[in-house]
Scaffold this motif. Structure first.
Motif, PDB file in Angstrom:
ATOM      1  N   GLY A 269       6.979   3.335   0.662  1.00 28.60           N
ATOM      2  CA  GLY A 269       7.041   4.621  -0.035  1.00 28.60           C
ATOM      3  C   GLY A 269       8.467   5.090  -0.237  1.00 28.60           C
ATOM      4  N   LEU A 270       9.307   4.898   0.791  1.00 30.86           N
ATOM      5  CA  LEU A 270      10.708   5.306   0.699  1.00 30.86           C
ATOM      6  C   LEU A 270      11.465   4.503  -0.359  1.00 30.86           C
ATOM      7  CD1 LEU A 270      13.069   6.977   1.842  1.00 30.86           C
ATOM      8  CD2 LEU A 270      13.431   5.150   3.530  1.00 30.86           C
ATOM      9  N   VAL A 271      11.253   3.187  -0.357  1.00 32.76           N
ATOM     10  CA  VAL A 271      11.928   2.331  -1.345  1.00 32.76           C
ATOM     11  C   VAL A 271      11.501   2.716  -2.756  1.00 32.76           C
ATOM     12  CG1 VAL A 271      12.188  -0.032  -2.215  1.00 32.76           C
ATOM     13  CG2 VAL A 271      12.246   0.391   0.242  1.00 32.76           C
ATOM     14  N   PHE A 272      10.192   2.991  -2.950  1.00 29.79           N
ATOM     15  CA  PHE A 272       9.740   3.384  -4.291  1.00 29.79           C
ATOM     16  C   PHE A 272      10.362   4.715  -4.696  1.00 29.79           C
ATOM     17  CE2 PHE A 272       7.004   5.473  -7.358  1.00 29.79           C
ATOM     18  CZ  PHE A 272       6.837   4.465  -8.301  1.00 29.79           C
ATOM     19  N   TRP A 273      10.471   5.655  -3.746  1.00 32.83           N
ATOM     20  CA  TRP A 273      11.079   6.956  -4.045  1.00 32.83           C
ATOM     21  C   TRP A 273      12.534   6.784  -4.474  1.00 32.83           C
ATOM     22  CZ3 TRP A 273      15.027   9.724  -1.438  1.00 32.83           C
ATOM     23  CH2 TRP A 273      15.189  11.044  -1.898  1.00 32.83           C
ATOM     24  N   ILE A 274      13.268   5.910  -3.750  1.00 32.87           N
ATOM     25  CA  ILE A 274      14.677   5.643  -4.103  1.00 32.87           C
ATOM     26  C   ILE A 274      14.755   4.968  -5.475  1.00 32.87           C
ATOM     27  CG2 ILE A 274      16.721   4.291  -3.475  1.00 32.87           C
ATOM     28  CD1 ILE A 274      15.860   4.664  -0.520  1.00 32.87           C
ATOM     29  N   TYR A 275      13.847   3.998  -5.693  1.00 37.10           N
ATOM     30  CA  TYR A 275      13.795   3.300  -6.993  1.00 37.10           C
ATOM     31  C   TYR A 275      13.593   4.313  -8.120  1.00 37.10           C
ATOM     32  CZ  TYR A 275      12.096   0.036 -10.599  1.00 37.10           C
ATOM     33  OH  TYR A 275      11.936  -0.673 -11.764  1.00 37.10           O
ATOM     34  N   ASN A 276      12.673   5.235  -7.924  1.00 34.02           N
ATOM     35  CA  ASN A 276      12.364   6.242  -8.934  1.00 34.02           C
ATOM     36  C   ASN A 276      13.513   7.241  -9.090  1.00 34.02           C
ATOM     37  OD1 ASN A 276      10.114   7.211 -10.705  1.00 34.02           O
ATOM     38  ND2 ASN A 276      10.405   9.080  -9.516  1.00 34.02           N
ATOM     39  N   LEU A 277      14.168   7.560  -7.962  1.00 33.40           N
ATOM     40  CA  LEU A 277      15.249   8.551  -7.967  1.00 33.40           C
ATOM     41  C   LEU A 277      16.450   8.082  -8.775  1.00 33.40           C
ATOM     42  CD1 LEU A 277      16.171  11.303  -6.700  1.00 33.40           C
ATOM     43  CD2 LEU A 277      17.247   9.934  -4.886  1.00 33.40           C
ATOM     44  N   ILE A 278      16.796   6.807  -8.601  1.00 36.16           N
ATOM     45  CA  ILE A 278      17.981   6.300  -9.303  1.00 36.16           C
ATOM     46  C   ILE A 278      17.654   5.804 -10.702  1.00 36.16           C
ATOM     47  CG2 ILE A 278      19.167   5.724  -7.154  1.00 36.16           C
ATOM     48  CD1 ILE A 278      18.426   2.858  -7.502  1.00 36.16           C
ATOM     49  N   GLY A 279      16.337   5.862 -11.044  1.00 38.30           N
ATOM     50  CA  GLY A 279      15.931   5.582 -12.422  1.00 38.30           C
ATOM     51  C   GLY A 279      16.131   4.149 -12.865  1.00 38.30           C
ATOM     52  N   LEU A 280      15.797   3.186 -11.981  1.00 38.44           N
ATOM     53  CA  LEU A 280      15.908   1.770 -12.359  1.00 38.44           C
ATOM     54  C   LEU A 280      14.903   1.408 -13.444  1.00 38.44           C
ATOM     55  CD1 LEU A 280      16.440   0.019  -8.918  1.00 38.44           C
ATOM     56  CD2 LEU A 280      18.091   0.247 -10.763  1.00 38.44           C
TER      57      LEU A 280
ATOM     58  N   ALA B 267       0.829  -1.211   0.000  1.00 40.78           N
ATOM     59  CA  ALA B 267       0.000   0.000   0.000  1.00 40.78           C
ATOM     60  C   ALA B 267       0.865   1.263   0.000  1.00 40.78           C
ATOM     61  CB  ALA B 267      -0.934  -0.009   1.207  1.00 40.78           C
ATOM     62  N   GLY B 268       1.939   1.246   0.787  1.00 43.41           N
ATOM     63  CA  GLY B 268       2.799   2.419   0.874  1.00 43.41           C
ATOM     64  C   GLY B 268       3.479   2.753  -0.443  1.00 43.41           C
ATOM     65  N   SER B 269       3.983   1.741  -1.134  1.00 38.67           N
ATOM     66  CA  SER B 269       4.640   1.992  -2.423  1.00 38.67           C
ATOM     67  C   SER B 269       3.626   2.455  -3.466  1.00 38.67           C
ATOM     68  CB  SER B 269       5.381   0.741  -2.905  1.00 38.67           C
ATOM     69  OG  SER B 269       4.503  -0.363  -3.050  1.00 38.67           O
ATOM     70  N   ALA B 270       2.395   1.927  -3.404  1.00 34.32           N
ATOM     71  CA  ALA B 270       1.348   2.359  -4.339  1.00 34.32           C
ATOM     72  C   ALA B 270       0.972   3.822  -4.093  1.00 34.32           C
ATOM     73  CB  ALA B 270       0.112   1.473  -4.198  1.00 34.32           C
ATOM     74  N   LEU B 271       0.873   4.210  -2.830  1.00 35.60           N
ATOM     75  CA  LEU B 271       0.560   5.603  -2.502  1.00 35.60           C
ATOM     76  C   LEU B 271       1.666   6.536  -3.011  1.00 35.60           C
ATOM     77  CD1 LEU B 271      -0.811   5.148   1.134  1.00 35.60           C
ATOM     78  CD2 LEU B 271      -2.124   5.915  -0.848  1.00 35.60           C
ATOM     79  N   ALA B 272       2.921   6.104  -2.816  1.00 34.78           N
ATOM     80  CA  ALA B 272       4.044   6.925  -3.291  1.00 34.78           C
ATOM     81  C   ALA B 272       3.990   7.088  -4.808  1.00 34.78           C
ATOM     82  CB  ALA B 272       5.363   6.276  -2.872  1.00 34.78           C
ATOM     83  N   TYR B 273       3.694   5.999  -5.507  1.00 35.31           N
ATOM     84  CA  TYR B 273       3.601   6.045  -6.968  1.00 35.31           C
ATOM     85  C   TYR B 273       2.478   6.989  -7.412  1.00 35.31           C
ATOM     86  CZ  TYR B 273       2.025   4.609 -11.603  1.00 35.31           C
ATOM     87  OH  TYR B 273       1.594   4.611 -12.909  1.00 35.31           O
ATOM     88  N   ALA B 274       1.324   6.885  -6.758  1.00 33.36           N
ATOM     89  CA  ALA B 274       0.175   7.718  -7.131  1.00 33.36           C
ATOM     90  C   ALA B 274       0.474   9.194  -6.901  1.00 33.36           C
ATOM     91  CB  ALA B 274      -1.052   7.295  -6.325  1.00 33.36           C
ATOM     92  N   PHE B 275       1.031   9.514  -5.737  1.00 36.43           N
ATOM     93  CA  PHE B 275       1.298  10.919  -5.420  1.00 36.43           C
ATOM     94  C   PHE B 275       2.400  11.511  -6.309  1.00 36.43           C
ATOM     95  CE2 PHE B 275      -0.150   9.918  -0.821  1.00 36.43           C
ATOM     96  CZ  PHE B 275      -1.481  10.055  -1.209  1.00 36.43           C
ATOM     97  N   MET B 276       3.397  10.685  -6.645  1.00 37.61           N
ATOM     98  CA  MET B 276       4.501  11.168  -7.480  1.00 37.61           C
ATOM     99  C   MET B 276       4.100  11.322  -8.945  1.00 37.61           C
ATOM    100  SD  MET B 276       7.630   8.996  -5.768  1.00 37.61           S
ATOM    101  CE  MET B 276       8.864   9.495  -6.940  1.00 37.61           C
ATOM    102  N   SER B 277       3.153  10.501  -9.398  1.00 36.62           N
ATOM    103  CA  SER B 277       2.773  10.545 -10.815  1.00 36.62           C
ATOM    104  C   SER B 277       1.561  11.439 -11.080  1.00 36.62           C
ATOM    105  CB  SER B 277       2.489   9.128 -11.328  1.00 36.62           C
ATOM    106  OG  SER B 277       1.410   8.546 -10.610  1.00 36.62           O
ATOM    107  N   LYS B 278       0.644  11.529 -10.084  1.00 39.12           N
ATOM    108  CA  LYS B 278      -0.599  12.269 -10.313  1.00 39.12           C
ATOM    109  C   LYS B 278      -0.844  13.386  -9.310  1.00 39.12           C
ATOM    110  CE  LYS B 278      -2.973   8.490 -12.698  1.00 39.12           C
ATOM    111  NZ  LYS B 278      -4.238   7.769 -12.871  1.00 39.12           N
ATOM    112  N   GLY B 279       0.077  13.562  -8.378  1.00 41.72           N
ATOM    113  CA  GLY B 279      -0.123  14.572  -7.355  1.00 41.72           C
ATOM    114  C   GLY B 279      -1.033  14.067  -6.246  1.00 41.72           C
ATOM    115  N   MET B 280      -1.326  14.913  -5.290  1.00 44.91           N
ATOM    116  CA  MET B 280      -2.178  14.514  -4.164  1.00 44.91           C
ATOM    117  C   MET B 280      -3.582  14.181  -4.654  1.00 44.91           C
ATOM    118  SD  MET B 280      -0.181  14.483  -1.649  1.00 44.91           S
ATOM    119  CE  MET B 280      -1.357  14.213  -0.324  1.00 44.91           C
TER     120      MET B 280
END
Length: 551
Positions: free
Chosen positions: A540-551, A111-124
């Protein structure tokens, strides 16, 4: 494909960790009462973890886990991040000997990684449009209810087992067996109703109308709901005549045309890898063109699919091939892909409701208890030594039952995650199409994990909460198994850790309140409450790091 393989491997690694993390749940009492050595106990528990594969066919818990997050926000990176978070928290709690919940760790990370993905891609945006609040709500509720239910049932069995009047004891167990029979029959009826709703796509249309606010699907939702209700009168024959007879009666009296065409449309999406391309385009814009072409193909072919009952399969395939040629070599495969047998699919859905094995197993165990009590207390002269020996032998049965419940509940959680990954990759259209290797590998992984043990947590569970005798071990394990079977039938992913902890507390409370070390219990409660939010933050943190380093 590489990320999919990594995700599946991580899911099975998590399942393995879940096995040794939760091994203590299955073996703590049987080790602490010295009925089996630790090595014998893990072999015993691992075997019955895998036996659950042969018993549980409905995969209701897997369905709950896989649909915790709405499909629009399920991607392979989201699942990858959730699994990494869950593995980290599981290993940390194992290292420090904290019996936290692997189930809630997985749900929180996902759930946390999904929330991070949603907020990062579509905003709040509203959280209830990202995750299914009802499923999360039930899971959170049972953080508290599962141990309480386990405790109450454990106290009930303990009070029965210490009863000196044999016939009263046997009478209560027989009455309990009858009550469980009718309760599980009710669960079966509810699952039949739920299964037909899924078959007619009521859940899919409900999501599109209520969450995505697609008013064009209201008519489809109403029609699907009406068709599902029309099936109810035929369920009365399920117990006596089986799923094939019921499906035949439904096929004769309920219109299956809409659901058949809907299944053909889903198969078109699968053939053109529409969902896979959609998810890839979310991550990599270079796939957007391919996705749009695939969507155009599918949308153009849907009107031809709607003519299926008028022109037949061969003519439908020929017309589709004329519009978008698939090539002579692929035509046979294309036709096979679009072949739908709605009645056969309905039979499979109805078969998932069958709980006869679980029902008879649980009731058979209680009846066996009755026979043993009569033999040891009426036919033989009861002595303290004989009674102690009797409960040690009965603990083999109760721990086996709990291990089956553990396998059936916990292995399904990873099945739901792998199914979600396969859907996101475009390999299957929904969790019902999950290939057979998924449950088999999940049950194997958790069984092998249990073989590896979890000795730090055994100490907490088996000795620190309260001292447990063989009689109390039988009570706790029987209560734990009963709770897991009940919640599995309801499709609620409860924690085996919470369940057996509550059951162990129950046998302690039956003696006296001071027999329970409440300081340890309170610290465990905090670990339970914090698991989902911490796992969600990690996800959420792991997804943010994943997105940050562009895997």
């Amino acid at each position: 494909m590489t990320l999919l393989i990594i995700v599946i491997a991580l899911a099975l690694i998590f399942d393995f960790i879940n096995g040794f993390h939760d091994a203590a749940n299955s073996i703590a009492t049987i080790v602490s009462t010295k009925v089996l050595t630790p090595l014998q106990a893990v072999l015993w528990a691992a075997f019955f973890n895998f036996v659950a594969f042969l018993i549980f066919k409905d995969h209701a818990v897997a369905n709950t886990i896989g649909k915790t997050v709405y499909s629009d926000f399920i991607t392979l990176p989201v699942i990858f991040s959730g699994l990494i978070a869950a593995i980290i928290w599981n290993l940390l709690t194992w290292w420090y000997g904290i019996p936290s919940s692997s189930s809630h760790t997985l749900i929180g990370g996902f759930a946390g990684s999904a929330l991070a993905y949603a907020f990062m891609s579509k905003g709040m945006m509203p959280i209830n449009e990202i995750i299914d609040g009802s499923k999360i709500g039930k899971t959170i509720l049972f953080i508290f209810l599962a141990p309480v239910i386990g405790m109450i049932i454990s106290m009930f069995f303990t009070l029965i087992f210490i009863q000196n009047r044999t016939w009263l004891k046997v009478g209560i167990l027989l009455a309990t067996s009858v009550a469980l029979w009718f309760l599980f029959v009710k669960f079966q009826e509810d699952k039949l109703s739920e299964g037909t709703k899924k078959f007619f796509r009521v859940d899919k249309y409900t999501y599109e109308v209520e969450i995505k606010h697609d008013d064009s699907k209201i008519h489809k939702l109403e029609k699907a709901t009406a068709n599902a209700k029309l099936c109810t009168p035929y369920f009365s024959n399920y117990e006596s005549k089986g799923s094939e007879f019921v499906a035949e009666e439904i096929a004769k009296n309920v219109n299956l045309k809409d659901v058949t065409i809907s299944k053909i449309e889903d198969k078109l999406k699968l053939y053109y890898k529409l969902e896979a391309l959609k998810n890839k385009s979310k991550i990599d814009p270079s796939f957007k063109h391919d996705y749009e072409i695939a969507k155009e193909h599918v949308d153009s072919l849907k009107p031809i699919a709607k003519k299926y009952f008028d022109i037949g399969l061969d003519s439908m395939v020929a017309e589709m091939n004329a519009k978008y040629p698939v090539g002579a070599d692929n035509l046979k495969e294309f036709k096979k892909t679009l072949t739908v047998d709605a009645k056969k699919d309905l039979i499979k859905e109805l078969d998932k409701a069958d709980n006869k094995i679980v029902r008879w197993g649980l009731i058979g165990a209680l009846l066996f208890f009755c026979v043993i009590f009569i033999y040891n207390e009426k036919i033989k002269e009861p002595t303290a030594t004989r009674t102690g020996s009797m409960f040690k032998k009965l603990q083999l049965l109760s721990s086996a039952a709990f291990s089956i419940g553990h396998g059936g509940n916990d292995a399904q959680k990873v099945m739901g995650i792998i199914a979600a990954a396969l859907i996101a990759h475009g390999d299957i259209v929904d969790i019902k199409a999950m290939p057979d290797w998924v449950p088999l590998s999940c049950y194997l992984a958790i069984g092998i994990g249990t073989l590896s043990g979890g000795w730090k947590i055994v100490k907490t569970m088996g000795t620190k909460i309260t001292k447990v005798t063989p009689l109390e071990g039988v009570s706790a394990e029987t209560a734990g198994a009963t709770t897991l079977f009940l919640t599995e039938q309801m499709g609620i992913p409860v924690s085996t850790t919470h369940t057996i902890t509550g059951a162990i507390i129950g046998v302690g409370v039956t003696k006296r309140l001071s027999a329970v070390r409440w300081g340890i219990t309170v610290s465990l409660l905090w670990a339970w409450i914090l698991t989902i939010p911490i796992s969600a933050l990690l996800g959420g943190l792991v997804f943010w790091i994943y997105n940050l380093i562009g895997l």
